[in-house]
Design a protein around this motif. Sequence first.
Motif, PDB file in Angstrom:
ATOM      1  N   ARG A   9       0.825  -1.211   0.000  1.00 33.88           N
ATOM      2  CA  ARG A   9       0.000   0.000   0.000  1.00 33.88           C
ATOM      3  C   ARG A   9       0.857   1.258   0.000  1.00 33.88           C
ATOM      4  O   ARG A   9       0.529   2.244  -0.654  1.00 33.88           O
ATOM      5  CB  ARG A   9      -0.955  -0.029   1.193  1.00 33.88           C
ATOM      6  N   GLU A  36      -9.617   2.456   9.560  1.00 36.85           N
ATOM      7  CA  GLU A  36      -9.385   3.868   9.280  1.00 36.85           C
ATOM      8  C   GLU A  36      -8.191   4.014   8.341  1.00 36.85           C
ATOM      9  O   GLU A  36      -7.329   3.145   8.271  1.00 36.85           O
ATOM     10  CB  GLU A  36      -9.050   4.626  10.569  1.00 36.85           C
ATOM     11  N   ASP A  37      -8.127   5.148   7.650  1.00 37.86           N
ATOM     12  CA  ASP A  37      -6.924   5.489   6.904  1.00 37.86           C
ATOM     13  C   ASP A  37      -5.873   5.979   7.889  1.00 37.86           C
ATOM     14  O   ASP A  37      -6.203   6.603   8.904  1.00 37.86           O
ATOM     15  CB  ASP A  37      -7.210   6.592   5.876  1.00 37.86           C
ATOM     16  N   THR A  58      -2.049   8.042   8.131  1.00 35.58           N
ATOM     17  CA  THR A  58      -1.078   8.863   7.414  1.00 35.58           C
ATOM     18  C   THR A  58       0.312   8.634   8.000  1.00 35.58           C
ATOM     19  O   THR A  58       0.528   8.795   9.201  1.00 35.58           O
ATOM     20  CB  THR A  58      -1.457  10.353   7.486  1.00 35.58           C
ATOM     21  N   THR A  67      -0.888   8.493   2.772  1.00 35.15           N
ATOM     22  CA  THR A  67      -2.026   7.926   3.499  1.00 35.15           C
ATOM     23  C   THR A  67      -2.399   6.599   2.867  1.00 35.15           C
ATOM     24  O   THR A  67      -2.520   6.490   1.636  1.00 35.15           O
ATOM     25  CB  THR A  67      -3.222   8.894   3.467  1.00 35.15           C
ATOM     26  N   PRO A 121      -4.924   2.846   3.471  1.00 37.54           N
ATOM     27  CA  PRO A 121      -6.022   2.241   4.229  1.00 37.54           C
ATOM     28  C   PRO A 121      -5.495   1.145   5.153  1.00 37.54           C
ATOM     29  O   PRO A 121      -4.446   0.551   4.905  1.00 37.54           O
ATOM     30  CB  PRO A 121      -6.911   1.650   3.133  1.00 37.54           C
TER      31      PRO A 121
END
Length: 198
Positions: free
Chosen positions: A62, A178-179, A181, A186, A188
């Motif tokens: 990600r 939640e996302d 950072t 950022t 997921p």
Amino acid sequence: MSIAPDDAQRETHHLYRTMREFLSSMDDALPGKFEITKEGIVHDMMSPGRPHELTVLRVRKRLEKVMPDELAAHTGEPDVEDLSEGIMRHPDVMVIAETDMEGDGGFDPRTVIAAIEVVSRSNPDNDWVGKTRDYALLGIPIYVIFDPRTGSGAVMSDIHTTPSGPRYATRKDFEYGEDVTIGEWTIPTTDLPRYTDA
């Protein structure tokens, strides 16, 4: 009798080198992962299980989707090492520029943008306590913890000086789903596995 700063530094270097030589002599004779902290050698005896490794993989993938090409979310060797502090750690994921990976020896912690750990089932204090202290001491600006026991985590940042040494001043907790950072990026936290016996 007081110890002069240079003598104390030499003593730290000697102790660190002794521990480093001991770990090298072990080769792969003992299972698990070894790291060197201010308190000595930490040995996580259990090899990481599937939920741990799947979390590492998903976080890495990600991050690499949203980071520029010159940065890596690196999950391999070598360790992050600082002889002056007498610390050798191995983050599960480290954000680092590819150019800073060139050369030999351990990675210079001052080149690591972020260290990311997935909490060990067998030794959670190593991630929540020891590494929170050590990564600040090493000057790594961002430290992120994913905890499959609770489905939550935290992002530590803003290193500041305290009487006990450098510490992270800011902690932002998050729940899986939640996302989160990490620096400028950022990602997921959906579909991250949990430990089933937590």
